[in-house]
Design a protein around this motif. Sequence first.
Motif, PDB file in Angstrom:
ATOM      1  N   LEU A  89     -17.800  10.118 -21.418  1.00 39.79           N
ATOM      2  CA  LEU A  89     -18.349   9.022 -22.218  1.00 39.79           C
ATOM      3  C   LEU A  89     -17.871   7.650 -21.769  1.00 39.79           C
ATOM      4  N   VAL A  90     -16.874   7.603 -20.901  1.00 42.53           N
ATOM      5  CA  VAL A  90     -16.335   6.311 -20.470  1.00 42.53           C
ATOM      6  C   VAL A  90     -17.128   5.820 -19.260  1.00 42.53           C
ATOM      7  N   PRO A  91     -17.846   4.710 -19.380  1.00 38.55           N
ATOM      8  CA  PRO A  91     -18.682   4.208 -18.276  1.00 38.55           C
ATOM      9  C   PRO A  91     -17.852   3.453 -17.249  1.00 38.55           C
ATOM     10  N   SER A  92     -17.024   4.190 -16.532  1.00 39.14           N
ATOM     11  CA  SER A  92     -16.159   3.544 -15.541  1.00 39.14           C
ATOM     12  C   SER A  92     -16.059   4.426 -14.308  1.00 39.14           C
ATOM     13  N   ARG A  93     -15.952   3.790 -13.145  1.00 38.65           N
ATOM     14  CA  ARG A  93     -15.744   4.539 -11.919  1.00 38.65           C
ATOM     15  C   ARG A  93     -14.265   4.867 -11.709  1.00 38.65           C
ATOM     16  N   ARG A  94     -13.413   4.258 -12.491  1.00 38.23           N
ATOM     17  CA  ARG A  94     -11.979   4.499 -12.333  1.00 38.23           C
ATOM     18  C   ARG A  94     -11.595   5.828 -12.977  1.00 38.23           C
ATOM     19  N   LEU A  95     -10.741   6.564 -12.313  1.00 35.62           N
ATOM     20  CA  LEU A  95     -10.372   7.893 -12.785  1.00 35.62           C
ATOM     21  C   LEU A  95      -9.402   7.846 -13.959  1.00 35.62           C
ATOM     22  N   LEU A  96      -8.377   6.996 -13.873  1.00 37.54           N
ATOM     23  CA  LEU A  96      -7.337   6.999 -14.905  1.00 37.54           C
ATOM     24  C   LEU A  96      -7.872   6.697 -16.302  1.00 37.54           C
ATOM     25  N   PRO A  97      -8.747   5.707 -16.494  1.00 39.39           N
ATOM     26  CA  PRO A  97      -9.281   5.486 -17.839  1.00 39.39           C
ATOM     27  C   PRO A  97     -10.042   6.686 -18.387  1.00 39.39           C
ATOM     28  N   ARG A  98     -10.801   7.357 -17.509  1.00 39.82           N
ATOM     29  CA  ARG A  98     -11.524   8.539 -17.985  1.00 39.82           C
ATOM     30  C   ARG A  98     -10.558   9.653 -18.359  1.00 39.82           C
ATOM     31  N   LEU A  99      -9.510   9.816 -17.564  1.00 35.06           N
ATOM     32  CA  LEU A  99      -8.524  10.840 -17.888  1.00 35.06           C
ATOM     33  C   LEU A  99      -7.752  10.485 -19.153  1.00 35.06           C
TER      34      LEU A  99
END
Length: 557
Positions: A89-99
Motif C-alpha cells: 500500500l505504500v506508493p514508494s520505490r524505496r524498500l525500507l519505508p515499505r518494510l
Amino acid sequence: MVAAVTGLGLGLAALGPGLAPGFVLSYDMVFVPDPAFTRMTFGLTGVVPRHVPSDAFVTALAAVIPADVVQKLVLLAVFVMACTSAASLVPSRRLLPRLATGVCYAWNPFVAERLLLGQWALLLGYAALPWVVAAAPRAHEPGGTRRLARALLPAAIGGFAALTVSALTAVTVALATRGERRPRVVRVVVTAGVLSLPWLVPGLLRPAGVPGDGTAVGLFAARADTPFGTLGSLLALGGVWNGETVPRSYGAPVTATIWLLVVVVALAAYWRWGQERRGAVIAAMVGFVVASLGAVSPGGLEAVIDLWPGFAVLRDGQQYVAPLAVVVAVGLGLAADRAAEARWPGVAAAAMAVPVFLLPTLAWGAAGDLRAVQYPDDWARARHIIDGDPAQGDVLVLPWASYRSYSWNHGRRVLDPLPRYLHRRVIVDDAVTVDGTTVAPEDPRAVRLAPAARTGAPPAVTLRDEGVRYVVVDAEPGTIRPSGAATAVLRGADLVVYRIDGAAEATGDQVPVAPVAAAWAVASLFVFWSFVAPRTTLSIPLLGSIKPRDPHRRRTP
C-alpha cells in the motif's frame, strides 16, 4: 519478495517454540491430529458455526500434510501475508519505508493479543485486509470483483468474525471513495455475501435460531491494557477483553507512551500524505467507533443486539480496530518515506525496528506462552475405542466447562479439543464464563444436558435417553463419572472413558444438508470463477446488470 521474506522472519521469531513438533493450543486455537470431515465441520450439528469454514480448510490440508505442520504453515502465512499486503500500500520505490509498513502491521499489540487468544482465523482476514482496502474502491471496474473476491478469500476462510471485519471495512471504503458509489458498493456487498454463505446458511437455519445475548456486552467489551484508558488502548491497537492474553510487560508506562506517540505520528503522516486512500481513514474511524461501543455505550449495543441477535458479532469490539492498524502501518511507512526523501535514512530504519523494539515479548512464542505440545497417548486410545464402535450415540465431555487447563499443555487455557479430536458428535459446555459472569450456552443439546452434567455425576439413564453413548472425563480423571449403569472402557492418567449401552437416537437439532451443500457450491464456484475465468462475466443478475462506465465515452452536457 523481500516483504514476504521479512514477514516469514517475523513469523519464525514470533512462534519460536511453537515451531517444534506438536500443536500450539491456546484459548480458541485448537488443532488436532488427523482431523476428519464430520457434520460439525460444516455446521450441521446445530451448534453455532463459528468454526465454518476454517475447520474444513484445515481438515482438507491435513489430508495431505500432517496436521501440526498445517498449523505452523497457517500461522506463518499470517505474518507473511500481513507484511506483504501492508507493504504493497505504500506508493514508494524505496524498500525500507515499505518494510516499515509491513513490520508495523505484522508486529503490533493487536496481532499479539489475538494470537494469544488463539484467533488464528480472525488473523487470516486481518493479514489480507490491506489488499481489501486496495481492491474495494475498484470493485466496479473490469476485473474488480475478481480482485476483491481474491482479497477477501483469507477472511472467508477465517469465517464469520474475519469476514465481518473485512466486509465492514470494504463497504466503508467503497462508500467513502469518490465516483460511482452504487455499483461499487453493490459488488462489495454481493461479493462478501456470497463468500459468507458456508457459515451464514447453517447459522440462519439453526433450529435454535440466531443466538445473541445482549447482557454479555460488558464481558467482551474492550478494556484498558495501557495507562491511557480503554480508548487510548484501542488507539494503540490493544484493548483486548481478555486480560490473560495481553503480552507480558506490554502496557508499561514508558514503552506504552513511546508506542502511542509512534501511532499519533503515523496517523498524522497518513492524513498529510495518504491522499489516495482517504477511504481507509473513514474505515478506521468507523472501526474505532464500533470497537469502543461496548465500553462507551454498553446499553446502546445491548439494545441493538436485542433488536436482532446477529448484531452480537459486534460484542468483541477490539477486533474492529483492524482497519486502524492498516492506517497506522501505512502512515508509518509514509513518514519513513518522507524522511528518506529528506536524506534521513536512519529514520526509515528506526521506523522498521520500533514495533519490534517496543513489543519484544511477542517473540519466542510470546515469551514462551505459545509452545508446541503432544496429545497424550490416552487420547489416541480413546479415539480408537469411540470411533471404532459401530453402535450409535454421541459423546458427553466432563467436567462441565468449555475451557481446559491441562497439565500436559503447561496449564494454558484452551477450548476443549475433543469435539474436533473425535469423529462423533461431541457435547460440551459451550457457555463462557468471564469474571464470574456466564454467557448462556448456545448448543441445544448442551442446554438440555447441563442440569445433569453440572452435578459431576449425571445419571446414565438420562444420558442414554438423550442419545449419549460415551462419557469422556478429560480433566480430573477419577473424581467425576456418570452414575448408574456406565462401564469404564478406558482408565488413563489423562483421560477416562465410560460407555453407556442402549443409547437412544438423538433428537433432531440438526441443520438440513441440502441448503448448506448448495451454499458451499455457490461460494466455491464463485471463488473458482475469481481465479480462473478472467474473461467471463458473472451470471448473477444483480451484478450482471451493473456495467462499468466506459472511460472513453463522452458525457452528455
